[in-house]
Scaffold this active site. Sequence first.
Site, PDB file in Angstrom:
ATOM      1  N   LYS A  33       0.829  -1.202   0.000  1.00  0.00           N
ATOM      2  CA  LYS A  33       0.000   0.000   0.000  1.00  0.00           C
ATOM      3  C   LYS A  33       0.871   1.263   0.000  1.00  0.00           C
ATOM      4  O   LYS A  33       1.962   1.260   0.568  1.00  0.00           O
ATOM      5  CB  LYS A  33      -0.866  -0.038   1.261  1.00  0.00           C
ATOM      6  CG  LYS A  33      -1.758   1.149   1.500  1.00  0.00           C
ATOM      7  CD  LYS A  33      -2.526   0.913   2.795  1.00  0.00           C
ATOM      8  CE  LYS A  33      -3.198   2.164   3.297  1.00  0.00           C
ATOM      9  NZ  LYS A  33      -2.265   3.188   3.773  1.00  0.00           N
ATOM     10  N   LYS A  74       7.622   1.044   1.723  1.00  0.00           N
ATOM     11  CA  LYS A  74       8.322   0.183   0.754  1.00  0.00           C
ATOM     12  C   LYS A  74       9.719   0.697   0.456  1.00  0.00           C
ATOM     13  O   LYS A  74      10.679  -0.066   0.428  1.00  0.00           O
ATOM     14  CB  LYS A  74       7.550   0.140  -0.572  1.00  0.00           C
ATOM     15  CG  LYS A  74       6.256  -0.616  -0.517  1.00  0.00           C
ATOM     16  CD  LYS A  74       5.584  -0.630  -1.865  1.00  0.00           C
ATOM     17  CE  LYS A  74       5.182   0.754  -2.360  1.00  0.00           C
ATOM     18  NZ  LYS A  74       4.107   1.374  -1.586  1.00  0.00           N
ATOM     19  N   LYS A 104       7.860   9.916  -8.885  1.00  0.00           N
ATOM     20  CA  LYS A 104       8.411  10.972  -8.020  1.00  0.00           C
ATOM     21  C   LYS A 104       9.921  10.822  -7.849  1.00  0.00           C
ATOM     22  O   LYS A 104      10.607  11.762  -7.473  1.00  0.00           O
ATOM     23  CB  LYS A 104       7.759  10.922  -6.622  1.00  0.00           C
ATOM     24  CG  LYS A 104       6.281  11.276  -6.613  1.00  0.00           C
ATOM     25  CD  LYS A 104       5.788  11.630  -5.198  1.00  0.00           C
ATOM     26  CE  LYS A 104       6.043  10.538  -4.165  1.00  0.00           C
ATOM     27  NZ  LYS A 104       5.278   9.283  -4.375  1.00  0.00           N
ATOM     28  N   ASP A 148      -0.036   0.080  -5.308  1.00  0.00           N
ATOM     29  CA  ASP A 148      -0.699  -1.144  -5.708  1.00  0.00           C
ATOM     30  C   ASP A 148      -0.334  -1.521  -7.132  1.00  0.00           C
ATOM     31  O   ASP A 148       0.240  -0.729  -7.856  1.00  0.00           O
ATOM     32  CB  ASP A 148      -2.207  -0.835  -5.668  1.00  0.00           C
ATOM     33  CG  ASP A 148      -2.951  -1.879  -4.883  1.00  0.00           C
ATOM     34  OD1 ASP A 148      -2.504  -3.031  -4.913  1.00  0.00           O
ATOM     35  OD2 ASP A 148      -3.968  -1.535  -4.266  1.00  0.00           O
TER      36      ASP A 148
END
Lengths: 361, 262
Positions: free
Chosen positions: B9, B14, B40, B123
Amino acid sequence: MTDVLHPRPSPIIAAMYTLRDLDVDVIVMHGPPGCGFTASRLLEEAGVTVVTTGMQENDLIFGAEQRLVEVLKKVDEEFSPKLVGVVGTCASMIIGENLDAAIKKAGIRSTVLPIDIHACAGPNTVGAIKVLEVAASKGIIPNEEFERQKEMLMRATALERERGMTSKPYLKPHRGATKLKVAKRIIEYLSQNKRIAVVLNAKKETAYRFADVMRAIEYARRRIGGYVVYVANTDPNIGLPRIRRYSMDILRDLREAGVTVDYLSGGLDEYPVAGERAAKYLEDKGIDLRVLCGLPHAIPDLRVEDILVTDQPRELRNFIDSGFTFAVGEISTHSMLMGARGIVNSELGDTIRELVDEVQT
Amino acid sequence: MKQIAIYGKGGIGKSTISANVAAALGERGLNTWYIGCDPKADGSMTLLGGRKIETFLERLRSSPGENRPAYVEGFNGVKCIETGGPIAGVGCAGRGIIVAVQELYKRYFADNIDVIIYDVPGDVVCGGFAAPLREKFANEVYIVTSGEYLSLYAANNIVRGLENLRVNLGGLICNSREIRNEERIVSEFARKIGSHMISFIPRDPIVRECENRGKTVIEGAPESSQASAYRRLADAILKNSDLRIPKPIDPEEIRALLRENE
Ligand code: SF4
């Protein structure tokens, strides 16, 4: 690199034609129904079955893997093909469809070649290379054959960039010199007993039409006299089986028309190098007039007096603007050759024959 | 060569985990590549002293065919690439990932690489975000989650993607939010989807402190227990042979699981 403004053939179409050259039975276009439509029609005339997965708006949003699986199963049922090509389109490639996965899920008996390609992918030759690469990886063609063809295709792209249709930002189509003007010139040279060279340097099936110029000139020579050297890139031992068949057909028909090819400059997929070989071969032959048919720009050191026979109106514009006043067009050659298995009459050829007959009677 | 992709999520951590695992693998002398797939392009900053690098796609656009290395070497020799992509609201980020991953694979990844880590945004939302899962690219996936409903829900969705694409899951990484019975919840959930929890990463303020200094924990606080937790995870990934295609469960089951452990 120049920004080219005129439309160019896309890798998708090149991929479809290369699949045809591999003698696939069916091509599945994974995209909206209109993708590759014009080419599909022509290919169907050449005996290839082309179907589409007919993607819709919702498939773009949700993915269309299931559609592809179902179409492959249907194709298997309906046509029991041996070899199938699945060609990606802009739609499928941009959303990241996984052709491989769908093919596995379909689990059909035939060998299926997944061709991940779309129109943004670069020059059209990229599509052809992709097909050959996949074919080699599946053992359909030997790896050396893939390497040889890849080299040819890369040279073809370079040639287009240097001297061909992508060398100028915009080319307005041109129909070329009149057939009459060009035919008269050829006949004039023959009747003065001068030395003519006819070079066939054509790409694949277009050779079926350009080779007719040889037949017509031989017809004229037999009635008027003169001296003619024939060079052709129809080596029957080079290329995919289908392309070799073309060469054999052409050599057979030339023989029947009494044309002896003096020099085989290469195979029908070798025009970027065959042109160079042809020019070299002719160097010391004391030729007064060169008649270059097919893709004349692949022959180095063109001279303004050369007769250039080609089929693309933009190619003709390029020649005419560069001072080649004897550039002549066999327009829409491609569309009339689908499914051909022998030499097809050309307009220039017919004009030569007509003029000769007039003089004789 | 291990080619792994980290999913989970948005905001679950992460990039922190990917960067620290990469740093820990680099520390062991392994030829490690970190591929940040977020447009980004900020996932690799802690490996690069807080610096942002030119993205791969930007380079492809401005100087195609140029032959300088595609990566910037970061802490412990980790080779960092940010794929980059369009700015928000323009173009198609998914397509960007597809193009970057294919290009990297074709032109830059060689045999002497030990581990490639793809740090994938959020996701698996479209074909582009799934690109690192394709055959030839990543061959095992780790999902970062916590014991909270929304991150388990997201994990379950990713599992759906993996099942659909027939890709192996290497396990779940629990990035703790310090909720009650969290370890049990995540282990239990992992079991239900046919996998296992490969590591439990505690919550520790040292992570933010190091990030504020533009560093991974492995670099900024190498002696800390947090650094050890990342090292253990890196080892577990290296040794992991428990790879399985997972099966999603009904979200109602997730809620039931959470209620049981309240
Ligand atoms: S979407 Fe792409 S493949 Fe389809 S017709 Fe247009 S250019 Fe061709």
